[in-house]
Design an enzyme around this catalytic site. Structure first.
Site, PDB file in Angstrom:
ATOM      1  N   THR A 138       0.847  -1.190   0.000  1.00 59.22           N
ATOM      2  CA  THR A 138       0.000   0.000   0.000  1.00 59.22           C
ATOM      3  C   THR A 138       0.884   1.242   0.000  1.00 59.22           C
ATOM      4  O   THR A 138       1.921   1.257   0.667  1.00 59.22           O
ATOM      5  CB  THR A 138      -0.899  -0.003   1.257  1.00 59.22           C
ATOM      6  OG1 THR A 138      -1.700  -1.190   1.240  1.00 59.22           O
ATOM      7  CG2 THR A 138      -1.810   1.214   1.289  1.00 59.22           C
ATOM      8  N   SER A 139       0.474   2.271  -0.734  1.00 59.16           N
ATOM      9  CA  SER A 139       1.148   3.576  -0.746  1.00 59.16           C
ATOM     10  C   SER A 139       2.599   3.428  -1.204  1.00 59.16           C
ATOM     11  O   SER A 139       2.832   3.024  -2.337  1.00 59.16           O
ATOM     12  CB  SER A 139       1.016   4.208   0.651  1.00 59.16           C
ATOM     13  OG  SER A 139       1.389   5.557   0.619  1.00 59.16           O
ATOM     14  N   SER A 140       3.585   3.721  -0.363  1.00 67.21           N
ATOM     15  CA  SER A 140       4.975   3.543  -0.805  1.00 67.21           C
ATOM     16  C   SER A 140       5.204   2.069  -1.188  1.00 67.21           C
ATOM     17  O   SER A 140       5.961   1.763  -2.111  1.00 67.21           O
ATOM     18  CB  SER A 140       5.947   3.955   0.305  1.00 67.21           C
ATOM     19  OG  SER A 140       7.266   3.974  -0.172  1.00 67.21           O
ATOM     20  N   HIS A 276      -6.781   7.923   0.858  1.00 72.45           N
ATOM     21  CA  HIS A 276      -5.504   7.208   0.726  1.00 72.45           C
ATOM     22  C   HIS A 276      -5.449   5.928   1.565  1.00 72.45           C
ATOM     23  O   HIS A 276      -4.676   5.024   1.274  1.00 72.45           O
ATOM     24  CB  HIS A 276      -4.341   8.142   1.089  1.00 72.45           C
ATOM     25  CG  HIS A 276      -3.010   7.605   0.703  1.00 72.45           C
ATOM     26  ND1 HIS A 276      -2.712   7.205  -0.595  1.00 72.45           N
ATOM     27  CD2 HIS A 276      -1.883   7.358   1.431  1.00 72.45           C
ATOM     28  CE1 HIS A 276      -1.461   6.752  -0.632  1.00 72.45           C
ATOM     29  NE2 HIS A 276      -0.945   6.829   0.579  1.00 72.45           N
TER      30      HIS A 276
END
Ligand SMILES: *[C@@H]1O[C@H](CO)[C@@H](O)[C@H](O)[C@H]1NC(C)=O
Ligand SMILES: *[C@@H]1O[C@H](CO)[C@@H](O)[C@H](O)[C@H]1NC(C)=O
Length: 304
Positions: A138-140, A276
């Site tokens: 997730t995300s990075s 996010h």
């Protein structure tokens, strides 16, 4: 009554302890120019050629948090796969290096090479299945998923990216740089320009490409939703398919989530109203990777 409660509490503490103690650090695992730490979870019982799932953390996250907060270890026990939890050495913001030329090149270095060294070590050590290596985050961790399938198409069978950005969108002059322009959806390219960024990561490579699914909330104000569109352009062009989906399914797996498939190798989910903190749907990942499969016919790099 008090005693029963106490016993239950102790039992709960013991099982939490047991789970966390099972995350093992490996210190010597091959080329690792950025000093990424390696943590691994190996189920007590495994098939002869177990698949591998790599789970890079988010910014400000750690290997331990992914291990605790995602069901991969438990699912590994149930379905027989090993999970790897890399931990960044970038203590400034604990984001992955998805910007350096090194990470964005096959065997070029950066965090990406450190993580791939973990995979290569595990393949050897546990006689794992080189045709069934997967990555999700997730995300990075989703950005790193894009980076790993782009720079190492020879290693991975598939990736699942939750709220990330296109391969190379954070490209900069150093390691682990943050790109405001990319995050806010201002890096816009044509599909063929995006595909060239992927192809330049491993010039001359014409073998199997890992399939990819990417999922993004329409209310994401950290990595703007434009980044989903850029990934769609990039990967459809890499796979040589149209930017018009071949199949669109509404309300899957949750109400307001729309899945668009572009041929057999790429799918994008648009999650309406989701920010996010997109909630990982483990079944979506497990099914895409075919990790529940126990036959000799599971999805792998050998599948068409
Ligand atoms: C690598 O990272 C570990 C912590 O994860 C640290 O103890 C060690 O000093 C680092 N080594 C180098 C060469 O930076
Ligand atoms: C990972 O790195 C962070 C930040 O240095 C640290 O707090 C954590 O203990 C490390 N190990 C694991 C398993 O997450």
């Amino acid at each position: 009554m008090l005693r029963i409660t106490l016993t239950l509490l102790l039992a709960a503490a013991a099982s939490a302890q047991k789970l966390s103690s099972k995350l093992t650090q490996i210190t010597e695992f091959g080329p690792n120019p950025r000093n990424v730490s390696m943590y691994i979870y190996v189920p007590a019982s495994l098939p002869p050629n177990p698949p591998i799932l790599v789970a890079p953390h988010w910014c400000h996250g750690t290997a331990q948090q992914v291990f605790n907060g995602r069901p991969w270890a438990t699912l590994g026990d149930q379905y027989g796969f090993i999970s790897i939890y890399p931990n960044t050495s970038n203590l400034a913001d604990q984001c992955w290096d998805v910007s350096s030329k090194e990470s964005l090149s096959h065997d070029g270095g950066g965090d990406a090479l450190g993580i791939v060294s973990m995979v290569r070590w595990t393949l050897k050590k546990y006689n794992a299945d080189k045709n069934r290596v997967f990555v999700t985050g997730t995300s990075s961790g989703a950005m790193m998923t894009n980076v790993l399938v782009g720079s190492y198409p020879d290693i991975f069978a598939a990736g699942s990216a939750w709220a990330g950005v296109a391969f190379g969108c954070f490209a900069g002059n150093g390691y682990g740089e943050w790109s405001d322009a990319c995050a806010t959806g201002k890096i816009i390219k044509s599909g063929s320009d995006w595909a060239a960024v992927v192809k330049n990561a491993y010039p001359g490579y014409s073998g199997f490409r890992p399939k990819l699914q990417t999922l993004h909330g329409t209310a994401d104000n950290v990595l703007y939703p434009q980044n989903l569109k850029e990934q769609v352009k990039q990967w459809t062009s890499v796979f040589g398919v149209s930017e018009t989906p071949t199949e669109v399914t509404k309300d899957t797996p949750l109400k307001g989530w729309t899945r668009s498939r572009y041929g057999k190798k790429f799918e994008a989910y648009e999650a309406a109203g989701v920010d996010h903190n997109i909630p990982t749907q483990a079944d979506v990942v497990m099914d895409f990777f075919d990790l529940k499969c126990k036959s000799s016919n599971c999805y792998s790099r050998r599948s068409r």
